[in-house]
Design an enzyme around this catalytic site. Sequence first.
Site, short mmCIF file in Angstrom:
data_model
loop_
_atom_site.label_atom_id
_atom_site.label_comp_id
_atom_site.label_asym_id
_atom_site.label_seq_id
_atom_site.Cartn_x
_atom_site.Cartn_y
_atom_site.Cartn_z
N ARG A 45 13.44 -0.14 -7.52
CA ARG A 45 12.04 -0.64 -6.34
C ARG A 45 11.93 -1.45 -5.55
O ARG A 45 11.09 -1.98 -4.80
CB ARG A 45 10.46 -0.62 -7.68
N LYS A 136 -7.51 -4.76 -5.75
CA LYS A 136 -8.31 -3.01 -5.91
C LYS A 136 -8.62 -3.08 -7.36
O LYS A 136 -7.70 -2.90 -8.27
CB LYS A 136 -7.14 -2.32 -4.98
N GLU A 177 -13.30 0.62 -5.20
CA GLU A 177 -12.22 2.00 -4.43
C GLU A 177 -13.15 3.82 -5.70
O GLU A 177 -12.40 3.43 -7.34
CB GLU A 177 -10.83 2.25 -4.34
N LYS A 219 -13.48 1.21 -0.52
CA LYS A 219 -12.16 2.49 0.15
C LYS A 219 -12.49 3.62 -0.98
O LYS A 219 -12.36 4.04 -2.32
CB LYS A 219 -10.91 2.10 -0.81
P1 13P Z 1 -3.04 7.94 -1.62
O1 13P Z 1 -3.33 6.96 -0.34
O2 13P Z 1 -1.64 8.19 -1.33
O3 13P Z 1 -4.82 8.15 -1.83
O4 13P Z 1 -3.36 5.94 -1.91
C1 13P Z 1 -4.24 4.92 -1.61
C2 13P Z 1 -4.48 4.96 -3.25
O5 13P Z 1 -3.94 3.87 -3.27
C3 13P Z 1 -5.38 5.02 -4.04
O6 13P Z 1 -5.25 4.14 -5.30
#
Ligand code: 13P
Length: 339
Positions: A45, A136, A177, A219
């Site tokens: 990772r 986030k 998000e 987001k």
């Molecule tokens: P994806 O663009 O793969 O959807 O991932 C963005 C993300 O941070 C989802 O929480």
Amino acid sequence: MSMTLEQVAKALVADGKGILAADESTSTIKKRFDAIALTSTEEARRDYREMLFRSTEAMTDHISGVILFDETIRQSAKDGTPFVELLTRAGCIPGIKVDAGTKPLAYHPDEQITEGLDGLRERCQEYHKLGARFTKWRAVITIGKDIPSRACILTNTHALARYAAIAQEAGLVPIVEPELLMDGDHTIDRCLEVTERVLHSLYAELNMQDVVLEQTLLKPNMVISGTECPQQAGIEEVAEKTVKVLKRTVPAAVPGIVFLSGGQSDEIATAHLSAMNAGHDLPWPLTFSYGRALQAAAIKAWGGKSENVAAGQRAFTHRAKMNGLAAQGRYSADLEKAA
Ligand code: 13P
């Protein structure tokens, strides 16, 4: 020199730049590595993230910030340089995922609630000390027969607002998000209707918790047809309907909108973003915060082999560049072939 939260939010949506979401949890990155038959060890990772973070052109010219996972923000590159330092040197702002993932929502089959509020204040304070300047939290909403329920929308947007207030108090810009999944056979108009309901609820809850909108980023998902829907909307329709819903729901005080890719193919995710920026008069910058759509080609080209690091970096840099152009409405599919 320390930046205010408003400055951090603005820097994350700087012209022609966007965010790399590299905050896959240990179980999610394992799935990505399974696809290239690579065992997910801490070292693998680390090597993978180091490959991305040392893609100097991509990181300097097209990426404004990187969302990290708990393990990654504490890791160092092979030569001992902490990842946070590596990113900062490239001019990228380190960020951190702070939600603890989803659990089934009680009494609501097929719906989920995001957890992670307990102890969040202390975790945010620690991440700030470790160098994070934004954060986030992802809520997951499924579209299906009779869902999402009001309970699902309310509890998830309430949690997003509680998180955002705590993050701001700790000196971190919260990215909120609410992700409507693209799985299912729903039409684009159903996606539009549900996205609109979710975003109205989100901004009501943020207001209720006194969250400072100028210190946040949104987001969202794009407004698209469900993956199983027989009528798949084209690029222009997606762009038009996504912008329409955002204009109806997102206050102009929000400094920027950074889309998730959600399982769209790399090139479609780029084309959608560019179409939104090219054809519309917008109150906020629209850019990317992609995970898969920035990384899929890079993981494949790398394949877990040290001799392929340069190829992985080329693939990543290409996608970062295409999305940087899309953030300015300057992308066209011809540019893919040229590269
Ligand atoms: P994806 O663009 O793969 O959807 O991932 C963005 C993300 O941070 C989802 O929480």
